[in-house]
Design a protein around this motif. Structure first.
Motif, short mmCIF file in Angstrom:
data_model
loop_
_atom_site.label_atom_id
_atom_site.label_comp_id
_atom_site.label_asym_id
_atom_site.label_seq_id
_atom_site.Cartn_x
_atom_site.Cartn_y
_atom_site.Cartn_z
N GLU A 46 56.64 -1.19 31.35
CA GLU A 46 56.54 -0.03 32.21
C GLU A 46 57.97 0.73 32.55
O GLU A 46 58.00 1.87 32.88
CB GLU A 46 56.06 -0.33 33.34
CG GLU A 46 54.50 -1.06 33.24
CD GLU A 46 53.75 -1.36 34.47
OE1 GLU A 46 54.59 -1.46 35.68
OE2 GLU A 46 52.90 -1.66 34.36
N ASP A 47 59.05 0.02 32.32
CA ASP A 47 60.45 0.49 32.71
C ASP A 47 61.13 1.29 31.57
O ASP A 47 62.01 1.87 31.78
CB ASP A 47 61.38 -0.70 33.09
CG ASP A 47 62.47 -0.18 33.82
OD1 ASP A 47 62.43 0.68 34.71
OD2 ASP A 47 63.74 -0.71 33.70
N SER A 76 58.36 6.47 26.35
CA SER A 76 57.15 6.94 26.86
C SER A 76 57.52 8.42 26.60
O SER A 76 58.43 9.37 27.36
CB SER A 76 56.79 6.72 28.38
OG SER A 76 55.77 7.58 28.87
#
Length: 380
Positions: A120-121, A153
């Protein structure tokens, strides 16, 4: 100091000095994940830092490191062969100028994106094209260059107007072809502007070369009910899908109005499509005024082109009366060839609804099976 103690002191000093450069170099290396997800590193001394108040006029080539949160309210052009590392926790938000892409990568230029982790980081990049521009790729009447995504992302959105259409999410600008797009990893969302593909051609631009080897990919073509739209992955409005290869990853593709999920834009042929692995979901789209697009293949009145499947899990749903895999609803039949790789067996199910299959076929290596389409639901 005795000679013996002096010699011991000198030997200890030599050992410390021998270790010192390695420690310095280790502290001066910036890690990143390559196209295979393996950790590599590059010396900080060769990096140009992009941070708050530190945005170069253009990425002219070489290596760059994104740090912190950075907003760029103009087009960020790539003029050479640029490599951008998205540092963990970083965010780059680019909003392009009219007639230009958000991150502009045109023919002859190249951009490769890297992350430092897969969680997620991982670093993020959001690119919105100006009117007529792609999110990442070409501006008005410009084909895209070489775009490679190894991680991060990534969200890229083309922009257009009802009068003129727009660019792809990743690929060509309005009236621009798709160039070469390679996705090896990361989380990628690509949304086409009006009549543009999610990944591939802008409005009236063909898909170019698209290769997906991994990552999580969501691609949505832009369109509207009166005229049509671009494919999720492939051609823009009225243009073919180009050359599309999927070797892996988790891929979800949805066409704009009357376009294929993967393949041709409205009324355009599917192109050459090969699926060798991965999990693929593709949906063509219907509308009020024209013929619907296939899940994989042709848009509207476009032919099915050539589809080869040697592996993977594939689920394709045509819009309206269009087949899951094959031509658009009124297009000429193409060829769907099921040819399992060595040691594999492929189970094909097809039907005119998403319920019980009207047709089933098991194909085991080294056999092959050719299928001309015609069922609205296709799964293997």
């Amino acid at each position: 100091m005795t000679p013996k103690r002096l010699i011991s002191f000198l030997l200890a000093a030599i050992m410390v000095l021998a270790l010192w450069p390695s420690a310095v170099l280790a502290d001066d290396l910036v890690p990143y994940l390559d196209e295979n997800g393996a950790e590599q590193s590059v010396s900080r001394s060769v990096l140009t830092v992009i941070g708050e108040g530190q945005v170069p006029p253009a990425l002219s080539g070489g290596w760059y490191l994104l740090t912190g949160t950075v907003t760029v309210d103009r087009t960020l052009p790539v003029t050479g062969q640029a490599h951008l590392i998205l540092e963990d926790g970083s965010m780059l938000d680019v909003r392009g100028e009219n007639n230009k892409a958000g991150v502009q990568v045109t023919s002859g230029a190249g951009l490769t994106l890297y992350a430092q982790s897969e969680g997620e980081d991982m670093g993020r990049l959001s690119a919105l094209g100006g009117v007529d521009g792609a999110g990442i790729g070409g501006g008005k009447s410009q084909a895209a260059g070489n775009i490679t995504i190894n991680g991060g992302s990534i969200r890229a959105e083309g922009k257009g107007t009802f009068t003129f259409g727009g660019g792809a999410g990743i690929g060509g600008g309005r009236v621009g072809n798709g160039g070469q797009t390679v996705i090896n990893g990361g989380q990628v969302t690509a949304i086409g502007g009006l009549y543009g593909a999610g990944i591939g051609g802008g409005d009236t631009g063909s898909g170019g070369i698209i290769i997906i080897n991994g990552g999580q990919v969501t691609a949505v073509g832009g369109g509207e009910a009166h005229n049509g739209g671009g494919a999720g992955i492939g051609g823009g409005w009225l243009r073919p899908g180009g050359n599309i290869t999927i070797n892996g990853g988790d891929v979800d593709a949805e066409g704009g109005e009357y376009a294929a999920g993967i393949g041709g834009g409205t009324e355009a042929d599917g192109g050459v499509i090969a699926i060798h692995g991965g999990t693929i979901t593709a949906r063509g789209k219907d509308g009020l005024y024209k013929e619907a697009g296939a899940g994989i293949g042709g848009g509207g009145e476009g032919g099915g082109g050539s589809l080869l499947i040697t592996g993977g899990q594939v689920r394709a749903q045509g819009g309206g009366e269009a087949p899951g895999a094959g031509p658009g609803a009124e297009g000429e039949a193409g060829t769907v060839r099921i040819e399992p790789a060595e040691g594999l067996r492929i189970q094909l199910r097809a039907s005119n609804t998403s319920g019980s299959p009207d047709f089933e076929q098991t194909v085991t290596y080294p056999a092959a099976y050719s299928y001309s389409g015609g069922y609205s639901f296709f799964e293997l």
